[in-house]
Design a protein around this motif. Structure first.
Motif, PDB file in Angstrom:
ATOM      1  N   PRO A 273     -13.433   2.799  -1.423  1.00 46.99           N
ATOM      2  CA  PRO A 273     -13.505   3.170  -0.009  1.00 46.99           C
ATOM      3  C   PRO A 273     -14.664   4.109   0.304  1.00 46.99           C
ATOM      4  CG  PRO A 273     -11.983   4.629  -1.114  1.00 46.99           C
ATOM      5  CD  PRO A 273     -12.557   3.735  -2.182  1.00 46.99           C
TER       6      PRO A 273
ATOM      7  N   PHE B  86      -4.279   5.210   6.027  1.00 45.36           N
ATOM      8  CA  PHE B  86      -3.384   5.361   4.874  1.00 45.36           C
ATOM      9  C   PHE B  86      -2.803   6.772   4.847  1.00 45.36           C
ATOM     10  CE2 PHE B  86      -6.418   2.086   3.361  1.00 45.36           C
ATOM     11  CZ  PHE B  86      -5.525   1.082   3.053  1.00 45.36           C
ATOM     12  N   ARG B  87      -3.655   7.770   5.107  1.00 46.43           N
ATOM     13  CA  ARG B  87      -3.208   9.162   5.114  1.00 46.43           C
ATOM     14  C   ARG B  87      -2.220   9.409   6.255  1.00 46.43           C
ATOM     15  NH1 ARG B  87      -5.180   9.404   0.426  1.00 46.43           N
ATOM     16  NH2 ARG B  87      -7.015  10.680  -0.080  1.00 46.43           N
TER      17      ARG B  87
ATOM     18  N   ILE C 153      -9.943   5.642   4.874  1.00 44.34           N
ATOM     19  CA  ILE C 153      -8.699   6.122   4.277  1.00 44.34           C
ATOM     20  C   ILE C 153      -7.757   6.773   5.292  1.00 44.34           C
ATOM     21  CG2 ILE C 153      -9.336   8.498   3.663  1.00 44.34           C
ATOM     22  CD1 ILE C 153      -7.696   5.870   1.327  1.00 44.34           C
TER      23      ILE C 153
ATOM     24  N   TYR D  23       0.840  -1.202   0.000  1.00 43.08           N
ATOM     25  CA  TYR D  23       0.000   0.000   0.000  1.00 43.08           C
ATOM     26  C   TYR D  23       0.874   1.251   0.000  1.00 43.08           C
ATOM     27  CZ  TYR D  23      -3.927  -3.056   1.336  1.00 43.08           C
ATOM     28  OH  TYR D  23      -4.875  -4.029   1.383  1.00 43.08           O
TER      29      TYR D  23
ATOM     30  N   TRP E 275     -11.210  11.201  -1.574  1.00 44.73           N
ATOM     31  CA  TRP E 275     -11.535  10.161  -0.588  1.00 44.73           C
ATOM     32  C   TRP E 275     -11.425  10.668   0.851  1.00 44.73           C
ATOM     33  CZ3 TRP E 275      -8.266   5.445  -2.704  1.00 44.73           C
ATOM     34  CH2 TRP E 275      -8.850   4.981  -3.895  1.00 44.73           C
ATOM     35  N   ASP E 276     -10.967  11.862   1.054  1.00 43.88           N
ATOM     36  CA  ASP E 276     -10.677  12.350   2.408  1.00 43.88           C
ATOM     37  C   ASP E 276     -11.887  12.315   3.332  1.00 43.88           C
ATOM     38  OD1 ASP E 276      -8.048  12.726   1.799  1.00 43.88           O
ATOM     39  OD2 ASP E 276      -8.171  14.903   1.585  1.00 43.88           O
TER      40      ASP E 276
END
Length: 298
Positions: free
Chosen positions: A277, A100-101, A97, A78, A90-91
């Motif tokens: 997502p 991942f951020r 998410i 990832y 996607w925020d």
């Protein structure tokens, strides 16, 4: 291929650390107290818990003073794929998410390049001992889930040349012999879902006859890890994901994927469609709440 000249040996095996630095330190300390000098890391070193950069630095520093074999898992893939830095639209899906951020900017480009160069599988050869095939999921994908007794094993196992295979990904300690292959999983150092509240790992004992697993379960400072989640603001960054993770650390048999699937079912039922997502927080909150209501602490 890697070769070591030694007729007998012991190897410490770690997998699925998921950035749990407290559990990793406790596991390494125990292994060193047992005189272990060689180690295998089966991937998913980051993800779900705070300060991934500390975990990766620990592993890189550890590799400088010990013999270490590394492969990557889906979490490292990832990072390599850049999902944590893509798709700003996607925020709004924070619980999906958010981690991942959180992880991506904490990993240096040097670390990304390093893990990008690591394979998903490798064969380790030792003089006088059977070869070991190591992978995170399976030999062709880090995301394949291997468990004892499943139908797909009849197709997958015979395709591997080596008789001894190490896998991870499912967070389940097991030792199974099927279709002429002995497949072993050390379990998860960082996020176990069996209620044990332990760091799971394994010592592999090898001789000319083969490899025998010694499964280890160790206590560590869980409260410190949870406090670190709060300090790093994970309950704001990825609210429902962090909520599931902390319940797992507290000893509940939590599976993130099951809670996610339940949230997606709610989303699909009420909107007519749902794809990862793009799962609104309201559906994630309801899905996680309903999922956790059905769990009991062992």
């Amino acid at each position: 291929m890697n070769k070591e000249k030694q007729a007998e040996k012991i190897i410490g095996v770690f997998a699925d650390i998921h950035s749990n630095i407290e559990a990793l330190i406790a596991s390494v300390d125990y292994m060193e107290s047992r005189g272990v000098e060689e180690y295998i890391f089966l991937g998913d070193c980051t993800g779900d818990l705070p300060c991934p950069e500390k975990t990766l630095k620990f592993i890189r520093d550890f590799s400088k003073r010990k013999k270490v074999y590394l492969i990557k898992g889906n979490k490292e893939e990832y990072i390599e794929d850049g999902i944590g830095d893509a798709h700003p639209e996607w925020d709004e899906y924070k619980s999906i998410i958010g981690m991942f951020r959180y992880v991506y900017p904490r990993i240096t480009q040097e670390e990304r390049d390093f893990w990008g160069s690591i394979p998903i599988t490798e064969v380790i050869n030792f003089d006088g001992l059977p070869s070991l095939r190591i992978c995170h999921g399976w030999v062709d994908s880090s995301r394949t889930k291997i468990l004892p007794g499943e139908e797909k094993n009849a197709e997958l196992f015979p395709k591997v040349n080596e008789d001894f295979i190490l896998v991870a990904h499912t967070h389940k300690q097991f030792d199974t012999t099927e279709f002429g292959k002995r497949v072993m999983n050390p379990g998860s150092v960082g996020v176990v879902n069996d209620g044990s509240q332990k760091a799971h790992c394994m010592i592999l004992h090898g001789n000319k006859e083969g490899w025998e697993p010694e499964f280890i379960q160790l206590s560590y400072d869980i409260d410190k890890e949870i406090a670190s989640m709060e300090e790093e603001n994970l309950f704001e960054i990825a609210p429902q994901w962090a909520r599931l993770t902390v319940k797992m650390l507290e000893g509940y048999p939590v599976y993130h994927s099951r809670a996610l699937n339940h949230a997606m079912e709610i989303c699909r039922r009420e909107t007519g469609e749902c794809e990862w997502p793009k799962i609104a927080e309201e559906y994630m909150e309801r899905g996680v709440t309903e999922y956790l209501e059905g769990l009991k602490k062992p």
